[in-house]
Motif scaffolding. Structure first.
Motif, mmCIF file in Angstrom:
data_model
loop_
_atom_site.group_PDB
_atom_site.id
_atom_site.type_symbol
_atom_site.label_atom_id
_atom_site.label_comp_id
_atom_site.label_asym_id
_atom_site.label_seq_id
_atom_site.Cartn_x
_atom_site.Cartn_y
_atom_site.Cartn_z
ATOM 1 N N ARG A 49 1.542 46.462 21.564
ATOM 2 C CA ARG A 49 1.058 46.239 22.929
ATOM 3 C C ARG A 49 -0.248 46.971 23.199
ATOM 4 O O ARG A 49 -1.055 46.544 24.038
ATOM 5 C CB ARG A 49 2.127 46.690 23.929
ATOM 6 N N THR A 50 -0.478 48.049 22.466
ATOM 7 C CA THR A 50 -1.685 48.848 22.664
ATOM 8 C C THR A 50 -2.946 47.992 22.577
ATOM 9 O O THR A 50 -3.893 48.193 23.331
ATOM 10 C CB THR A 50 -1.727 49.972 21.600
ATOM 11 N N CYS A 51 -2.962 47.056 21.653
ATOM 12 C CA CYS A 51 -4.167 46.225 21.477
ATOM 13 C C CYS A 51 -3.925 44.748 21.800
ATOM 14 O O CYS A 51 -4.853 44.064 22.258
ATOM 15 C CB CYS A 51 -4.672 46.327 20.035
ATOM 16 N N VAL A 54 -4.908 43.450 25.285
ATOM 17 C CA VAL A 54 -6.234 43.819 25.792
ATOM 18 C C VAL A 54 -7.271 42.889 25.172
ATOM 19 O O VAL A 54 -7.513 42.941 23.963
ATOM 20 C CB VAL A 54 -6.566 45.292 25.463
ATOM 21 N N ARG A 55 -7.865 42.077 26.023
ATOM 22 C CA ARG A 55 -8.803 41.055 25.539
ATOM 23 C C ARG A 55 -9.941 41.660 24.709
ATOM 24 O O ARG A 55 -10.328 41.131 23.685
ATOM 25 C CB ARG A 55 -9.353 40.344 26.779
ATOM 26 N N ASP A 56 -10.471 42.809 25.180
ATOM 27 C CA ASP A 56 -11.629 43.389 24.510
ATOM 28 C C ASP A 56 -11.323 43.954 23.129
ATOM 29 O O ASP A 56 -12.240 44.298 22.391
ATOM 30 C CB ASP A 56 -12.234 44.506 25.372
ATOM 31 N N SER A 57 -10.044 44.062 22.796
ATOM 32 C CA SER A 57 -9.709 44.622 21.485
ATOM 33 C C SER A 57 -10.068 43.660 20.356
ATOM 34 O O SER A 57 -10.198 44.066 19.204
ATOM 35 C CB SER A 57 -8.214 44.937 21.417
ATOM 36 N N ILE A 87 -6.136 45.089 9.019
ATOM 37 C CA ILE A 87 -7.164 44.046 8.951
ATOM 38 C C ILE A 87 -8.113 44.226 10.130
ATOM 39 O O ILE A 87 -7.674 44.514 11.253
ATOM 40 C CB ILE A 87 -6.534 42.632 8.941
ATOM 41 N N ARG A 88 -9.407 44.048 9.858
ATOM 42 C CA ARG A 88 -10.445 44.275 10.870
ATOM 43 C C ARG A 88 -10.202 45.598 11.599
ATOM 44 O O ARG A 88 -10.097 46.630 10.955
ATOM 45 C CB ARG A 88 -10.534 43.068 11.806
ATOM 46 N N SER A 89 -10.053 45.597 12.917
ATOM 47 C CA SER A 89 -9.921 46.890 13.602
ATOM 48 C C SER A 89 -8.490 47.405 13.624
ATOM 49 O O SER A 89 -8.231 48.496 14.128
ATOM 50 C CB SER A 89 -10.464 46.791 15.032
ATOM 51 N N MET A 90 -7.533 46.621 13.064
ATOM 52 C CA MET A 90 -6.144 47.087 13.059
ATOM 53 C C MET A 90 -5.897 47.982 11.846
ATOM 54 O O MET A 90 -6.113 47.564 10.712
ATOM 55 C CB MET A 90 -5.167 45.918 13.032
ATOM 56 N N THR B 276 -15.776 42.866 27.941
ATOM 57 C CA THR B 276 -16.831 43.799 27.586
ATOM 58 C C THR B 276 -17.985 43.078 26.896
ATOM 59 O O THR B 276 -17.781 42.087 26.206
ATOM 60 C CB THR B 276 -16.309 44.895 26.649
ATOM 61 N N GLU B 326 -12.645 49.491 24.413
ATOM 62 C CA GLU B 326 -12.139 49.096 23.092
ATOM 63 C C GLU B 326 -13.212 49.314 22.024
ATOM 64 O O GLU B 326 -14.402 49.312 22.312
ATOM 65 C CB GLU B 326 -11.709 47.630 23.116
ATOM 66 N N PRO B 328 -13.620 47.410 18.678
ATOM 67 C CA PRO B 328 -13.215 46.459 17.634
ATOM 68 C C PRO B 328 -13.951 46.667 16.311
ATOM 69 O O PRO B 328 -13.507 46.175 15.284
ATOM 70 C CB PRO B 328 -13.583 45.092 18.224
ATOM 71 N N ARG B 330 -14.830 49.163 13.485
ATOM 72 C CA ARG B 330 -14.441 50.504 13.014
ATOM 73 C C ARG B 330 -15.664 51.255 12.486
ATOM 74 O O ARG B 330 -16.577 50.655 11.915
ATOM 75 C CB ARG B 330 -13.370 50.388 11.927
#
Lengths: 115, 462
Positions: A49-51, A54-57, A87-90, B276, B326, B328, B330
């Motif tokens: 749920r943290t990301c 959140v659309r901007d994530s 993967i990517r920012s995760m 954003t 955020e 995104p 890294r």
């Protein structure tokens, strides 16, 4: 372009526009959803749920079946591996160090389902 | 960032293609992608991927009793982990990583005093929503909200605002399970020496399980963002910091421009926070680098022309929705905290170093303001501070850039953010902290066998 073809194209565009859900509405809905299983809901609350609300994530949002469909096309095994390896920012394990493969599958199934 | 993004279309319209350099992309050495190590198959890595390890176990205790048993019987060294947002090797161990994930949520609240007892593994985003639901807000938030509260406290994580200290300075009470499995409670009037050490603890004293935060009534802020020539923004920065509840700014490298961000308490009607523009803006700064790193004057002119199209932006929303954003993309980061009156000189040197030696750099340089405190290992201990942070994408080499910038901070007595990359060891750190030996004494008393000490912690603390 013949008039009839142009009209058909415009109609298709209009339909495509109708199908596209408002991103703010998708985000607002994502923030209200949680798994029915209390155990899974506890894990989801502190990790995914943290990301995924959140659309901007940049993450596909919970309940956004359209965004998830491209991912699901890769197969559940691949998505589960992405969660485990990151993967990517995760990051690896997606903020859930105690999740099992089965947990990840259940969480992905929940997030990708159309509410 | 602003009402319009620095879109690729805008870049093209701004003259990149028109300048006739369509296929040229000369990158400096540190822009070449670096191969990240694969994540350990059953191991751990931090958010950026820069730190990883294969511990004997990753334990996720469900409560203090399970944690106490783990610390008595598990394999040391034990290292507590929150969300893995530290770039320094505070976590890697071949012993046991202790993840706090199951210890989350608000335990108790005092509506009159506006305090809340919060489990240590609660991520700041979850915490902020939960506090909002009971009519409370933290006084500040860092610009990322994925960290756990314990991780943020352990490393003195901060926001911005000359009247506001780091999150650690709002801690009123701590529960800590020590190496022996004993639970200790400490506060301003209880076990005060442990409290002074535990408010910024590097995960070296034990495992923090619960924290009482001193909050305030729910906070709504009006956020204003604007572009301004960076020299002018640096000149005005101290005044802007005095005028606004929260003020920070970014220097946009190779553009001659800066981005100012202020947040002030507001009673204006809330607006829906739009998506954003930061991510798009960052990608476009990278595009500018990729296309024009070989020609800094052209890069600057093009960037200025594009930025000129964008007006200021004003938003009003609950503070927790605006103070943290955020990330995104890294990255790896170095951030030092310097005396506040060193900001202008220091930042100009950083910008000059970057723009003369590192054409591949594109990440904005972040400058923030933090109030002094009295916490033993707080980088803000005893002096009003500013922080200057530099970033490099996690798939590009950061070492040459950070190595060139770090001496600039050292020259003004800079103290590194404990969770962000630096090269200091106990020898250099001890003179920066008047209570260094006090911290070591308390640590030794709580963990005489060194169960929380890894080789990195040994180098760091001596």
């Amino acid at each position: 372009m013949p008039t009839r073809t142009l009209s058909a194209a415009l109609a298709l565009l209009a339909l495509a526009g109708c199908d596209k859900e408002d991103p703010a509405a998708i985000e607002a809905r994502a923030q209200t959803l949680k798994p029915a299983s209390p155990a899974l809901a506890e894990i989801y609350q502190r990790s995914c749920r943290t990301c995924h609300t959140v659309r901007d994530s940049g993450a596909p949002l919970t309940g956004d079946a359209t965004a998830w469909s491209k991912r699901l096309a890769q197969g559940m095994d691949t998505l589960t591996q992405h969660a485990i390896q990151g993967i990517r920012s995760m990051p690896p394990h997606g903020l859930c160090p105690d999740c099992t493969e089965d947990d990840f599958r259940a969480l992905i199934a929940f997030m990708s389902a159309k509410p | 960032m602003a009402k319009k993004s620095l879109t690729r279309r805008a870049l093209l319209a701004g003259g990149v293609v028109g300048a006739g350099i369509g296929s040229v992309a000369l990158l400096a050495s540190n822009a070449r992608p670096v191969k990240l190590p694969p994540p350990p198959p059953s191991g751990w890595s931090n958010w950026s991927g820069g730190q990883s390890c294969n511990p004997a176990a990753i334990a996720v205790p469900a409560d203090e009793a399970a944690l106490a048993e783990l610390l008595k019987t598990g394999k040391a060294p034990f290292r507590p982990v929150g969300s893995g947002h530290s770039f320094t090797p505070l976590v890697p161990t071949d012993g046991t990583i202790v993840a706090l994930d199951k210890l989350h949520g608000i335990v108790a609240q005092d509506d009159a005093a506006k305090t809340a007892d919060i489990r240590a593994g609660t991520r700041l985003g979850e915490m902020s929503e939960a506090l909002d639901a009971i009519g409370q807000s933290t006084e500040i938030l860092p610009d990322i909200n994925k960290q756990t509260l314990a991780g943020a406290i352990a490393t003195s994580t901060h926001g911005t605002g000359i009247a506001f200290g780091s999150l650690s300075s709002y801690v009123d009470h701590i529960r800590l399970v020590t190496a022996s499995g004993e639970t200790i409670e400490c506060g301003p009037d209880q076990e005060t020496e442990i409290f002074n050490a535990a408010r910024v603890n590097l995960g070296a004293l034990g495992v923090v399980t619960q924290i009482r935060l001193r909050n305030r009534a729910r906070l709504v802020v009006e956020r204003n963002t604007w572009f301004e020539p960076i020299d002018q923004l640096i000149d005005r920065a101290q005044n802007l910091a005095r005028q606004h509840r929260h003020f920070e700014f970014y220097a946009l490298p190779f553009t001659g421009m800066g981005l100012g961000i202020s947040n002030d308490e507001s009673t204006a009607p809330l607006v829906a926070v739009p998506p954003t523009r930061d991510t798009g803006g960052l990608e476009d700064l990278r595009d500018l680098r990729d296309w024009l790193a070989w020609a800094p004057p052209l890069r600057r002119v093009t960037a200025k022309a594009i930025i000129a199209q964008f007006g200021p932006e004003k938003l009003t929303a609950p503070a927790y929705q605006l103070l943290s954003t955020e990330r995104p993309i890294r990255f790896n980061e170095m951030e030092y905290h310097i005396p506040r009156d060193s900001l202008a000189t220091c930042l100009r040197q950083v910008i000059q170093t970057l723009e003369t030696k590192f054409p591949a750099a594109f990440f904005p340089i972040e400058a923030r303001f933090i109030k002094e405190d009295d916490i033993w290992l707080s980088p803000f201990s005893g002096r009003p501070s500013c922080s200057i942070a530099v970033h490099v994408p996690n798939d590009e080499a950061y070492q040459p850039y950070f190595a060139a910038v770090e001496p600039i901070y050292h020259a003004v007595g800079g103290r590194p953010h404990w969770g962000k990359l630096h090269t200091l060891t106990a020898k250099e750190l001890a003179p920066l902290y008047p209570h260094w030996e006090d911290f070591k004494r308390v640590r030794l008393a709580l963990d005489p066998q060194g169960k929380f000490m890894t080789p990195y912690l040994q180098r760091l603390l001596g």
